[in-house]
Write an enzyme that holds these catalytic residues in place. Structure first.
Site, PDB file in Angstrom:
ATOM      1  N   ARG A  12       0.843  -1.213   0.000  1.00  0.00           N
ATOM      2  CA  ARG A  12       0.000   0.000   0.000  1.00  0.00           C
ATOM      3  C   ARG A  12       0.872   1.254   0.000  1.00  0.00           C
ATOM      4  NH1 ARG A  12      -0.640   4.671   2.678  1.00  0.00           N
ATOM      5  NH2 ARG A  12      -0.332   3.631   4.675  1.00  0.00           N
ATOM      6  N   ASP A  13       1.537   1.521   1.096  1.00  0.00           N
ATOM      7  CA  ASP A  13       2.304   2.764   1.215  1.00  0.00           C
ATOM      8  C   ASP A  13       3.435   2.794   0.186  1.00  0.00           C
ATOM      9  OD1 ASP A  13       3.161   5.188   2.265  1.00  0.00           O
ATOM     10  OD2 ASP A  13       3.108   4.507   4.335  1.00  0.00           O
ATOM     11  N   HIS A 209       8.522   6.954   8.405  1.00  0.00           N
ATOM     12  CA  HIS A 209       9.206   7.173   7.119  1.00  0.00           C
ATOM     13  C   HIS A 209      10.624   7.639   7.432  1.00  0.00           C
ATOM     14  CE1 HIS A 209       5.857   6.765   4.146  1.00  0.00           C
ATOM     15  NE2 HIS A 209       5.188   6.744   5.287  1.00  0.00           N
ATOM     16  N   CYS A 240       3.638   9.138   0.943  1.00  0.00           N
ATOM     17  CA  CYS A 240       2.284   9.676   0.712  1.00  0.00           C
ATOM     18  C   CYS A 240       2.319  10.719  -0.408  1.00  0.00           C
ATOM     19  CB  CYS A 240       1.739  10.307   1.995  1.00  0.00           C
ATOM     20  SG  CYS A 240       0.134  11.102   1.745  1.00  0.00           S
TER      21      CYS A 240
HETATM   22  N1  COA Z   1     -13.209   4.379  -3.450  1.00  0.00           N
HETATM   23  C1  COA Z   1     -13.529   4.588  -4.741  1.00  0.00           C
HETATM   24  N2  COA Z   1     -14.139   5.696  -5.186  1.00  0.00           N
HETATM   25  C2  COA Z   1     -14.439   6.629  -4.278  1.00  0.00           C
HETATM   26  C3  COA Z   1     -14.136   6.483  -2.928  1.00  0.00           C
HETATM   27  C4  COA Z   1     -13.482   5.305  -2.513  1.00  0.00           C
HETATM   28  N3  COA Z   1     -13.143   5.090  -1.245  1.00  0.00           N
HETATM   29  N4  COA Z   1     -14.552   7.582  -2.264  1.00  0.00           N
HETATM   30  C5  COA Z   1     -15.097   8.400  -3.173  1.00  0.00           C
HETATM   31  N5  COA Z   1     -15.023   7.829  -4.402  1.00  0.00           N
HETATM   32  C6  COA Z   1     -15.517   8.361  -5.669  1.00  0.00           C
HETATM   33  C7  COA Z   1     -16.955   8.840  -5.568  1.00  0.00           C
HETATM   34  O1  COA Z   1     -17.842   7.777  -5.776  1.00  0.00           O
HETATM   35  C8  COA Z   1     -16.988   9.873  -6.668  1.00  0.00           C
HETATM   36  O2  COA Z   1     -17.051   9.208  -7.908  1.00  0.00           O
HETATM   37  P1  COA Z   1     -17.733   9.898  -9.194  1.00  0.00           P
HETATM   38  O3  COA Z   1     -16.878  11.069  -9.539  1.00  0.00           O
HETATM   39  O4  COA Z   1     -17.656   8.819 -10.235  1.00  0.00           O
HETATM   40  O5  COA Z   1     -19.120  10.249  -8.763  1.00  0.00           O
HETATM   41  C9  COA Z   1     -15.616  10.516  -6.582  1.00  0.00           C
HETATM   42  O6  COA Z   1     -14.759   9.527  -5.986  1.00  0.00           O
HETATM   43  C10 COA Z   1     -15.585  11.774  -5.782  1.00  0.00           C
HETATM   44  O7  COA Z   1     -16.172  11.527  -4.495  1.00  0.00           O
HETATM   45  P2  COA Z   1     -15.997  12.510  -3.270  1.00  0.00           P
HETATM   46  O8  COA Z   1     -16.695  11.931  -2.084  1.00  0.00           O
HETATM   47  O9  COA Z   1     -16.388  13.898  -3.716  1.00  0.00           O
HETATM   48  O10 COA Z   1     -14.467  12.405  -2.974  1.00  0.00           O
HETATM   49  P3  COA Z   1     -13.323  13.472  -3.198  1.00  0.00           P
HETATM   50  O11 COA Z   1     -13.101  13.750  -4.634  1.00  0.00           O
HETATM   51  O12 COA Z   1     -13.525  14.608  -2.256  1.00  0.00           O
HETATM   52  O13 COA Z   1     -12.071  12.603  -2.682  1.00  0.00           O
HETATM   53  C11 COA Z   1     -11.320  10.827  -1.292  1.00  0.00           C
HETATM   54  C12 COA Z   1     -12.028  12.152  -1.357  1.00  0.00           C
HETATM   55  C13 COA Z   1     -11.105  10.499   0.175  1.00  0.00           C
HETATM   56  C14 COA Z   1     -12.163   9.769  -1.934  1.00  0.00           C
HETATM   57  C15 COA Z   1      -9.976  10.912  -2.042  1.00  0.00           C
HETATM   58  O14 COA Z   1      -9.321  12.079  -1.662  1.00  0.00           O
HETATM   59  C16 COA Z   1      -9.066   9.726  -1.755  1.00  0.00           C
HETATM   60  O15 COA Z   1      -9.345   8.601  -2.150  1.00  0.00           O
HETATM   61  N6  COA Z   1      -7.939   9.958  -1.104  1.00  0.00           N
HETATM   62  C17 COA Z   1      -7.010   8.889  -0.815  1.00  0.00           C
HETATM   63  C18 COA Z   1      -5.888   9.433  -0.028  1.00  0.00           C
HETATM   64  C19 COA Z   1      -4.819   8.405   0.207  1.00  0.00           C
HETATM   65  O16 COA Z   1      -4.953   7.227  -0.033  1.00  0.00           O
HETATM   66  N7  COA Z   1      -3.692   8.908   0.657  1.00  0.00           N
HETATM   67  C20 COA Z   1      -2.554   8.090   0.926  1.00  0.00           C
HETATM   68  C21 COA Z   1      -2.672   7.336   2.171  1.00  0.00           C
HETATM   69  S1  COA Z   1      -2.380   8.278   3.620  1.00  0.00           S
HETATM   70 ZN    ZN Z   2       3.151   6.112   5.427  1.00  0.00          ZN
END
Ligand code: COA
Ligand code: ZN
Length: 310
Positions: A12-13, A209, A240
């Protein structure tokens, strides 16, 4: 302490921050090699938005392709309720909710304020796990240092952890140095306070990290404070994407080697782990931060670091 647990987070990371997409079959091979080396708990990926992290868009295929791996506890990171539902639907029973201790990083990482993440966590727990059967870890990103705001205020961080811990007994928390900039004194102090203030109601891991080269020193500070669970990634890959300037995790082989030399059991077979580390290093074009990978292999694998061949 005469034994610790090393939790592998490379799938993952590690892979989330690699430019080219690693094929699903290679991810599965990576996870299998790590399990064969004696890793008992692993973060195998994340159920996040594919727009935010394209590297994790094949999670359903990874879980299905892996099938059951006896003896391995597979965990996945989720950023919100949608991710939690997807993870449970895929058959996982161990989830990691990521919540940043810093407002600025939470906004950058999951695009909502910390309070909104905590409320989503509360509602999600009630929805997906009313019987409390799942193992839930909370990844406390930026516990020590934020890429935007710098060193974190300990009192504020402790207050936030208390708010989260009140939602359920038995949570596991990963005190996370997301940027790899924490100082050992800070890590030791916060770990000691958490263990003292929460007693048996929660358990603790350190997720480090190595950006500034303090990674191993931070592990030892947490270990001396009483933490017995450490996250690391094979070959030290990753980081990240929403923490500018941060580099990879502490390398799993460096941790396994350190604890072996200290006489602290990890259950890891270092020779087999190097197999997984070689593969992990091949995923990335950037040089690995691993010390063990750079050592002559015969010396690394010899008792007491002695090798006639070197
Ligand atoms: N898995 C898949 N799709 C997701 C989802 C998830 N967990 N959460 C939201 N989505 C989709 C929604 O269904 C929507 O899809 P659409 O555009 O087809 O309608 C779209 O993403 C936007 O949804 P929204 O709730 O507005 O999310 P956002 O754009 O504000 O993004 C997160 C928020 C949390 C989903 C996004 O920032 C994210 O996945 N971040 C991951 C961060 C990460 O992993 N960082 C590293 C680890 S620390
Ligand atoms: Zn980390």
């Amino acid at each position: 302490m005469d034994k610790v647990e090393i939790v592998e987070v490379g799938p993952r990371d590690g892979l989330q921050n690699i430019g080219s997409l690693v094929p699903t079959a290679a991810k599965i091979d990576f996870i299998r090699r790590l399990a064969a080396a004696g890793i008992k708990r692993m973060e195998i990926g994340s159920f996040v938005s594919p727009k935010a992290i394209p590297q994790m868009s094949d999670m359903d295929e990874v879980v299905a392709g892996l099938g059951p791996l006896p003896g391995l506890r597979a965990m996945a990171l989720v950023p919100n309720s949608k991710g939690a539902r997807r993870a449970v639907a895929a058959g996982l029973t161990e989830l990691i909710f990521v919540i940043s201790m810093s407002e600025a990083h939470n906004m950058s990482n999951v695009r909502r304020p910390v309070e909104a993440s905590i409320e989503d966590f509360r509602l999600t727990l009630a929805e997906i796990d009313p019987d409390k059967r799942l193992h839930i870890r909370v990844g406390l990103a930026t516990t020590f240092h934020c890429p935007f705001d710098g060193v974190m205020d300990e009192e504020q961080v402790l207050r936030t952890i208390h708010k989260i811990a009140r939602l359920r007994d038995g949570l596991e928390f990963a005190l996370s140095d997301t940027t790899g900039m924490a100082l050992p004194g800070h890590v030791g102090r916060v770990a000691r306070r958490c263990i003292a203030e929460f007693g048996d109601t929660a358990s603790w891991a350190f997720h480090g990290h190595d950006t500034a080269g303090f990674g191993i020193a931070n592990v030892l500070a947490a270990f001396e404070a009483g933490v017995a669970c450490f996250d690391s990634s094979a070959a030290g890959i990753g980081g990240c994407p929403f923490a500018p300037g941060a580099t990879g995790n502490i390398a799993t082989e460096d941790l396994a080697y350190l604890f072996a030399r200290m006489g602290v059991a990890t259950g890891i077979d270092l020779a087999k782990l190097m197999d997984a580390a070689d593969l992990a290093a091949s995923f990335s074009d950037t040089p690995t931060g691993s010390h063990a990978l750079a050592m002559p292999r015969a010396r690394l694998l010899s008792p007491n670091g002695v090798a006639a061949a070197c």
